[in-house]
Design a protein around this motif. Sequence first.
Motif: not given
Length: 637
Positions: A123-125, A128-135
């Motif tokens: 899995v790739q996560i 940025s700045a505590s916000q999940v941008e993609s998974q």
Amino acid sequence: MSNVIQLLPDSVANQIAAGEVIQRPASVIKELMENAIDAGATNIQVITKDAGKSLIQVIDNGSGMAETDARMAFERHATSKISEASDLFDLRTMGFRGEALASIAAVAQVELKTRRADDDLGVQINISASQVESQEPVQCSVGSQFCIKNLFFNVPARRRFLKKTSTELRHIINEFQRVALANPLVALSLTHNEVPMFSLPAGNNKQRVVNMNGKQMGNNLIPINTDTVMVKISGFIGKPESAKKSMGDQFFFVNNRYMRHPYLHRAVMDAYDNILQPETIPAYFIFLEVDPQIIDVNIHPTKTEIKFEDERAIWQILNAAIRESLGKFNLMPSIDFDTTDQVHIPVSHKEGELVEPSVEVNPFYNPFEEESKQSAPSYNGGGGGTATFQSKASAAGWENLYEDNKSNELPDFSALANAEMDREEKPFEEQQQEPVQQTFLSSGSKDEAIGNSRFFQLKNRYILTSVKSGLMMIDQKRAHERIVFEGFIRTLQSGASLSQKSLFPEELSFGPEEVAMVGELKEDLMTLGLELEQANEETFKVLSTPAGLENVSAAQLIDGILTDFRDGEVDLQKEVTEQIAMSMARRAAIPYGKVLSSLEMGELFDQLFACQVPNFSPSGKTIISIMDMDEMLKRFA
């Protein structure tokens, strides 16, 4: 009136926590390496750019994480290490509070790729700045790959407080070394700006120490090993002659966790008492294994301080273990009282009995007779030898004095005093025929030191002289330090350095951290007359040294400079050279304990008052102190 208290958003709370846990790029590397160790990794690669400001990449072959675990790992206080408060007292892992990844994700752009051995895809996560941008699913190797970009990009104030690249790199190397020394069974590598700095294969503790600090360190290590009910101590300590004036090779590990502990450091220094050069510190790599229930590692955000249940007992055991190791290798002074006054019996040989050689001893032989034969009269003595009349007379005087006092009365010491006065009145040629016990007050004569001199040396540390207002006291080391420093400053201002070429260049070995520092300071050192040439990855040749520095070797000089710059923060280029000049002056100054003649004290006095700032050393310490007459009168009132 409306309510004013409210809960902070998670992103803000994480940034506040990051201020304690993530202080600089080195803190990120420490946390990610320790997580990889906890995941069972046997190979860890660390890659950095711009000392971690632009990129930090940590790749391991550990157990990896499932998709849900990978997402949960970035939540604050999410951990697999503990489940209840009692687990804090049975810790055997590096991380346990679940703050590291959450704090890193709050102040950087994070990319994680991870896969378990049983999974076909990882899995790739991206966060940025505590916000999940993609998974999303990804094909990757077993283990975890963390990529940290643009650290503190969303906290400009924190980013501005980062030091220059060389300083941050030194902190990265320090953290890397601490993790590497604690885990010798793990292969580790560190690369900075595509330049390999460490490549450490798996091995035992000694191999790890040598691979990290150079082959020269291996020749200066003494093993230490003791096992008690309370603590098991192992590792290595440095030989006294290899001790340096700088800190840097002192490591404590408790249950494979690095710690700072000034109290136990004192135990080490106490064990070396009276066998170290002044102001030097030995290297040590000491591993302690204790029951987790008698220590507390949860007293510092970075977990580098550990509290022991009974520190005094640990102190005593450690001190005794080091003394025992030093004694085994005959590095501590000892007296064998059991053999005192015993008859010496020679060891027998298989070839036959020992035959004592026949030796004729001439008690009247004078090795200086040939030099004094022409100037001093001599008389034939028994045994074919010669003896001076003065020596015979002196010996006879003592015998007669003893014979005349066969009773319980004490000898007449006034006669001895008169005989000594008569001896002093004789010509020098006759005086030199007999041994004389001399007391040297200084390198000058007695009259020069007391009667004719303006200066007096107190405790080989202070120079005393009379002035109009009273008694002036001068610190000889600080005074010479000021003189040498201003000489270096004049050299910098004139642009011409005075150096002395080495006929046989001395070779100095350094560790990777010191090599980076020497490379950074090389040009500034050359400006002051210290020219270095890199021979290989860890060795430099000293081609020339500053002229007029007789009190310090090139090795001591460079070691002192590196010590000052290891923790120093200097940004402006002109300040760098002045800082080096200050460091060189500190090491090249006349040491305490050196006896100075009246002429030397006079020259030091004159040169000091020719300086622009004679009252203070380059570091701001007092050089001159005057006791005025009023204070003296009060003392004798």
